[in-house]
Design a protein around this motif. Structure first.
Motif, PDB file in Angstrom:
ATOM      1  N   ALA A  81       0.749  -1.199  -0.075  1.00 48.15           N
ATOM      2  CA  ALA A  81       0.153  -0.058  -0.080  1.00 48.15           C
ATOM      3  C   ALA A  81       0.879   1.181  -0.192  1.00 48.15           C
ATOM      4  O   ALA A  81       0.623   2.253  -0.956  1.00 48.15           O
ATOM      5  CB  ALA A  81      -1.131   0.178   1.253  1.00 48.15           C
ATOM      6  N   ASP A  82       2.100   1.209   0.771  1.00 56.32           N
ATOM      7  CA  ASP A  82       2.861   2.462   0.746  1.00 56.32           C
ATOM      8  C   ASP A  82       3.507   2.694  -0.742  1.00 56.32           C
ATOM      9  O   ASP A  82       3.666   3.898  -1.102  1.00 56.32           O
ATOM     10  CB  ASP A  82       4.043   2.072   1.743  1.00 56.32           C
ATOM     11  N   LEU A  83       3.901   1.675  -1.363  1.00 57.06           N
ATOM     12  CA  LEU A  83       4.398   1.872  -2.561  1.00 57.06           C
ATOM     13  C   LEU A  83       3.360   2.203  -3.603  1.00 57.06           C
ATOM     14  O   LEU A  83       3.720   3.053  -4.531  1.00 57.06           O
ATOM     15  CB  LEU A  83       5.043   0.540  -3.210  1.00 57.06           C
ATOM     16  N   VAL A  84       2.107   1.635  -3.564  1.00 47.47           N
ATOM     17  CA  VAL A  84       1.119   2.269  -4.380  1.00 47.47           C
ATOM     18  C   VAL A  84       0.709   3.641  -4.105  1.00 47.47           C
ATOM     19  O   VAL A  84       0.657   4.329  -5.202  1.00 47.47           O
ATOM     20  CB  VAL A  84      -0.241   1.221  -4.289  1.00 47.47           C
ATOM     21  N   ALA A  85       0.607   4.040  -2.896  1.00 43.34           N
ATOM     22  CA  ALA A  85       0.392   5.380  -2.441  1.00 43.34           C
ATOM     23  C   ALA A  85       1.441   6.234  -3.202  1.00 43.34           C
ATOM     24  O   ALA A  85       1.139   7.634  -3.274  1.00 43.34           O
ATOM     25  CB  ALA A  85       0.447   5.644  -1.138  1.00 43.34           C
ATOM     26  N   SER A  86       2.732   5.835  -3.480  1.00 45.12           N
ATOM     27  CA  SER A  86       3.779   6.700  -3.827  1.00 45.12           C
ATOM     28  C   SER A  86       3.802   6.663  -5.223  1.00 45.12           C
ATOM     29  O   SER A  86       4.556   7.490  -6.006  1.00 45.12           O
ATOM     30  CB  SER A  86       5.232   5.962  -3.415  1.00 45.12           C
ATOM     31  N   GLY A  87       2.956   6.056  -5.820  1.00 47.86           N
ATOM     32  CA  GLY A  87       2.645   6.152  -7.401  1.00 47.86           C
ATOM     33  C   GLY A  87       2.982   4.896  -8.179  1.00 47.86           C
ATOM     34  O   GLY A  87       2.980   4.961  -9.269  1.00 47.86           O
ATOM     35  N   MET A  88       3.548   4.048  -7.546  1.00 50.34           N
ATOM     36  CA  MET A  88       3.697   2.978  -8.115  1.00 50.34           C
ATOM     37  C   MET A  88       2.742   2.044  -8.761  1.00 50.34           C
ATOM     38  O   MET A  88       1.817   1.679  -7.741  1.00 50.34           O
ATOM     39  CB  MET A  88       5.226   1.932  -7.377  1.00 50.34           C
ATOM     40  N   THR A  89       2.833   1.169  -9.609  1.00 53.62           N
ATOM     41  CA  THR A  89       1.775   0.440 -10.120  1.00 53.62           C
ATOM     42  C   THR A  89       2.362  -1.062  -9.735  1.00 53.62           C
ATOM     43  O   THR A  89       3.469  -1.275  -9.467  1.00 53.62           O
ATOM     44  CB  THR A  89       1.571   0.449 -11.708  1.00 53.62           C
ATOM     45  N   SER A  90       1.301  -1.967 -10.017  1.00 56.73           N
ATOM     46  CA  SER A  90       1.784  -3.529  -9.581  1.00 56.73           C
ATOM     47  C   SER A  90       2.967  -3.835 -10.774  1.00 56.73           C
ATOM     48  O   SER A  90       3.776  -4.625 -10.309  1.00 56.73           O
ATOM     49  CB  SER A  90       0.431  -4.345 -10.098  1.00 56.73           C
ATOM     50  N   ARG A  91       2.990  -3.596 -11.826  1.00 54.93           N
ATOM     51  CA  ARG A  91       3.911  -3.831 -12.716  1.00 54.93           C
ATOM     52  C   ARG A  91       5.191  -2.987 -12.213  1.00 54.93           C
ATOM     53  O   ARG A  91       6.341  -3.640 -12.537  1.00 54.93           O
ATOM     54  CB  ARG A  91       3.504  -3.215 -14.188  1.00 54.93           C
ATOM     55  N   ASP A  92       5.074  -1.715 -11.803  1.00 53.61           N
ATOM     56  CA  ASP A  92       6.357  -1.317 -11.302  1.00 53.61           C
ATOM     57  C   ASP A  92       7.189  -2.044 -10.171  1.00 53.61           C
ATOM     58  O   ASP A  92       8.211  -2.111 -10.057  1.00 53.61           O
ATOM     59  CB  ASP A  92       5.927   0.295 -11.106  1.00 53.61           C
ATOM     60  N   ILE A  93       6.445  -2.591  -9.393  1.00 52.75           N
ATOM     61  CA  ILE A  93       6.699  -3.170  -8.333  1.00 52.75           C
ATOM     62  C   ILE A  93       7.596  -4.262  -8.691  1.00 52.75           C
ATOM     63  O   ILE A  93       8.486  -4.603  -8.345  1.00 52.75           O
ATOM     64  CB  ILE A  93       5.606  -3.409  -7.163  1.00 52.75           C
ATOM     65  N   VAL A  94       6.851  -5.016  -9.545  1.00 54.10           N
ATOM     66  CA  VAL A  94       7.438  -6.260 -10.179  1.00 54.10           C
ATOM     67  C   VAL A  94       8.693  -6.190 -10.702  1.00 54.10           C
ATOM     68  O   VAL A  94       9.702  -6.833 -10.656  1.00 54.10           O
ATOM     69  CB  VAL A  94       6.366  -6.988 -10.936  1.00 54.10           C
ATOM     70  N   ARG A  95       8.823  -4.709 -11.677  1.00 53.80           N
ATOM     71  CA  ARG A  95      10.025  -4.764 -12.181  1.00 53.80           C
ATOM     72  C   ARG A  95      11.192  -4.096 -11.236  1.00 53.80           C
ATOM     73  O   ARG A  95      12.359  -4.534 -11.505  1.00 53.80           O
ATOM     74  CB  ARG A  95       9.640  -3.529 -13.339  1.00 53.80           C
ATOM     75  N   ALA A  96      10.543  -3.565 -10.177  1.00 56.09           N
ATOM     76  CA  ALA A  96      11.855  -3.029  -9.164  1.00 56.09           C
ATOM     77  C   ALA A  96      12.210  -4.309  -8.415  1.00 56.09           C
ATOM     78  O   ALA A  96      13.609  -4.242  -8.316  1.00 56.09           O
ATOM     79  CB  ALA A  96      10.939  -2.091  -8.338  1.00 56.09           C
ATOM     80  N   VAL A  97      11.514  -5.187  -8.273  1.00 51.50           N
ATOM     81  CA  VAL A  97      12.016  -6.527  -7.495  1.00 51.50           C
ATOM     82  C   VAL A  97      13.060  -7.134  -8.548  1.00 51.50           C
ATOM     83  O   VAL A  97      14.068  -7.682  -8.181  1.00 51.50           O
ATOM     84  CB  VAL A  97      10.839  -7.251  -6.940  1.00 51.50           C
ATOM     85  N   GLU A  98      12.482  -7.313  -9.800  1.00 52.66           N
ATOM     86  CA  GLU A  98      13.309  -7.859 -10.738  1.00 52.66           C
ATOM     87  C   GLU A  98      14.556  -7.387 -11.185  1.00 52.66           C
ATOM     88  O   GLU A  98      15.541  -8.012 -11.394  1.00 52.66           O
ATOM     89  CB  GLU A  98      12.424  -8.263 -12.223  1.00 52.66           C
ATOM     90  N   GLY A  99      14.474  -6.066 -10.912  1.00 52.28           N
ATOM     91  CA  GLY A  99      15.704  -5.183 -11.352  1.00 52.28           C
ATOM     92  C   GLY A  99      16.523  -5.027 -10.118  1.00 52.28           C
ATOM     93  O   GLY A  99      17.692  -4.495 -10.149  1.00 52.28           O
ATOM     94  N   GLY A 100      16.464  -5.613  -8.916  1.00 50.16           N
ATOM     95  CA  GLY A 100      16.988  -5.454  -7.814  1.00 50.16           C
ATOM     96  C   GLY A 100      17.284  -4.337  -7.075  1.00 50.16           C
ATOM     97  O   GLY A 100      17.802  -4.028  -6.168  1.00 50.16           O
ATOM     98  N   ARG A 101      16.285  -3.224  -7.428  1.00 51.72           N
ATOM     99  CA  ARG A 101      15.998  -2.039  -6.658  1.00 51.72           C
ATOM    100  C   ARG A 101      15.150  -2.257  -5.462  1.00 51.72           C
ATOM    101  O   ARG A 101      15.396  -1.604  -4.312  1.00 51.72           O
ATOM    102  CB  ARG A 101      15.232  -1.115  -7.652  1.00 51.72           C
ATOM    103  N   LEU A 102      14.397  -3.188  -5.428  1.00 50.71           N
ATOM    104  CA  LEU A 102      13.470  -3.667  -3.970  1.00 50.71           C
ATOM    105  C   LEU A 102      13.806  -5.092  -4.027  1.00 50.71           C
ATOM    106  O   LEU A 102      13.992  -5.863  -4.895  1.00 50.71           O
ATOM    107  CB  LEU A 102      11.787  -3.540  -4.640  1.00 50.71           C
ATOM    108  N   ARG A 103      13.458  -5.497  -2.626  1.00 49.91           N
ATOM    109  CA  ARG A 103      13.576  -6.952  -2.315  1.00 49.91           C
ATOM    110  C   ARG A 103      12.471  -7.244  -1.440  1.00 49.91           C
ATOM    111  O   ARG A 103      12.181  -6.478  -0.483  1.00 49.91           O
ATOM    112  CB  ARG A 103      14.966  -7.064  -1.462  1.00 49.91           C
ATOM    113  N   ARG A 104      11.907  -8.295  -2.022  1.00 49.48           N
ATOM    114  CA  ARG A 104      10.572  -8.647  -1.442  1.00 49.48           C
ATOM    115  C   ARG A 104      10.951  -9.907  -0.118  1.00 49.48           C
ATOM    116  O   ARG A 104      11.799 -10.731  -0.249  1.00 49.48           O
ATOM    117  CB  ARG A 104       9.788  -9.595  -2.303  1.00 49.48           C
ATOM    118  N   LEU A 105      10.603  -9.092   1.162  1.00 48.31           N
ATOM    119  CA  LEU A 105      11.190 -10.082   2.371  1.00 48.31           C
ATOM    120  C   LEU A 105      10.352 -10.822   2.719  1.00 48.31           C
ATOM    121  O   LEU A 105      10.567 -11.973   3.480  1.00 48.31           O
ATOM    122  CB  LEU A 105      11.401  -8.888   3.363  1.00 48.31           C
ATOM    123  N   ARG A 106       8.668 -10.589   2.671  1.00 50.05           N
ATOM    124  CA  ARG A 106       7.714 -11.263   3.012  1.00 50.05           C
ATOM    125  C   ARG A 106       6.621 -10.945   2.158  1.00 50.05           C
ATOM    126  O   ARG A 106       6.459  -9.932   1.559  1.00 50.05           O
ATOM    127  CB  ARG A 106       7.537 -11.764   4.419  1.00 50.05           C
TER     128      ARG A 106
END
Length: 293
Positions: free
Chosen positions: A19-44
């Motif tokens: 919810a924090d990421l979406v509120a900052s303007g990221m879409t679901s696809r943005d989040i997936v790309r950020a994780v795949e690109g190593g900018r974000l790490r999914r911890l749980r």
């Protein structure tokens, strides 16, 4: 960085919910790309961290809690004596708590104080409360000294933390000294207290500089803040200071941090032997000086 700067950096928001990421303007696809690109790490589930993230923080969040107690204090540079276990605070009622990956993990289920805290770390007050309970008394005093010396909390704020602790812990507040600049200094001060001898801390001596302890007016005790040497230049400076002190009639001893922290009984006996052996000489000399006046 200073300890206060490290603390500010550590408490910056680096772990987010979806919810924090979406509120900052990221879409679901943005989040997936950020994780795949190593900018974000999914911890749980529903927890994402900005890389890089420490293994301790990652594991605490993966479990379903926040880094806390001595593990948190080590991260920000506060003195902790023993640090072999990962300490994680889990709020009561938390769901989907995962088992730790290592047996060297301690989960704290203490009632949450209600203090504001980010998703990856307990509040400093909660971490301190847990650290006081988890450590031996001397180590807890050293941690308190460090917190106050670095200006991370005020005396009033620390006192409020102790209001949430059992009464038996409150005696520790009477042993705190804001002037202690390192854990070994705190341990040395407590050794001197048990010997019942007069001492002053952080004393300025003309031609010598500021010394950690002046015992009975003639014995200087300097505490190494590290277990290992800090380089030849530092040793040269220390030896020149010791020589300058000797020309003024002082004796200087420099116990190793490892002895102060791990061989305190032997060190206590050694310091007591020095005072008992040389103390009469210095006391007689002082009396002679008074008679001359």
């Amino acid at each position: 960085m200073t300890v206060r700067q490290r603390t500010a950096r550590f408490y910056a928001v680096t772990v987010f919910s979806r919810a924090d990421l979406v509120a900052s303007g990221m879409t679901s696809r943005d989040i997936v790309r950020a994780v795949e690109g190593g900018r974000l790490r999914r911890l749980r589930r529903d927890r994402y961290a900005i890389e890089p993230v420490s293994s301790e923080v990652a594991e605490a969040v993966r479990i379903g809690g926040r880094l806390s107690c001595v593990s948190l204090l080590v991260e920000i540079g506060v003195f902790v004596h023993l640090r072999g276990v990962l300490h994680v605070h889990v709020r009561p009622g938390s769901s989907r708590v995962r088992p730790p990956r290592s047996k060297h993990t301690l989960l704290h289920w203490n009632t949450w104080s209600g203090d504001p805290e980010p998703l990856h770390a307990a509040s400093l007050g909660d971490a301190l409360m847990q650290a006081v309970r988890c450590q031996q008394p001397r180590a807890a005093v050293a941690t308190l000294d460090s917190i106050l010396h670095h200006g991370l909390m005020t005396g009033e704020e620390v006192a409020r933390v102790f209001e949430r602790l059992p009464v038996r812990f409150r005696i520790l507040l009477t042993l705190v000294d804001w002037s202690a600049e390192s854990g070994p200094e705190t341990f040395m001060r407590l050794i001197l207290r048990t010997l019942g001898i007069a001492y002053e801390t952080q004393v300025a001596i003309d031609g010598v500089g500021r010394v950690d302890f002046l015992v009975e007016g003639w014995l200087i005790i300097e505490c190494d803040s590290r277990e290992f040497h800090e380089g030849w230049e530092k040793q040269v400076d220390d030896r020149r200071r010791d020589l300058a002190a000797a020309t003024k009639g002082y004796i200087t001893i420099r116990p190793l941090a490892s002895d102060i922290l791990r061989r305190d009984s032997a060190l206590r006996e050694a310091v007591d032997a020095v005072v008992q052996s040389l103390g009469p000489h210095f006391r007689n000399a002082a009396r002679a000086q008074l008679l001359k006046k």
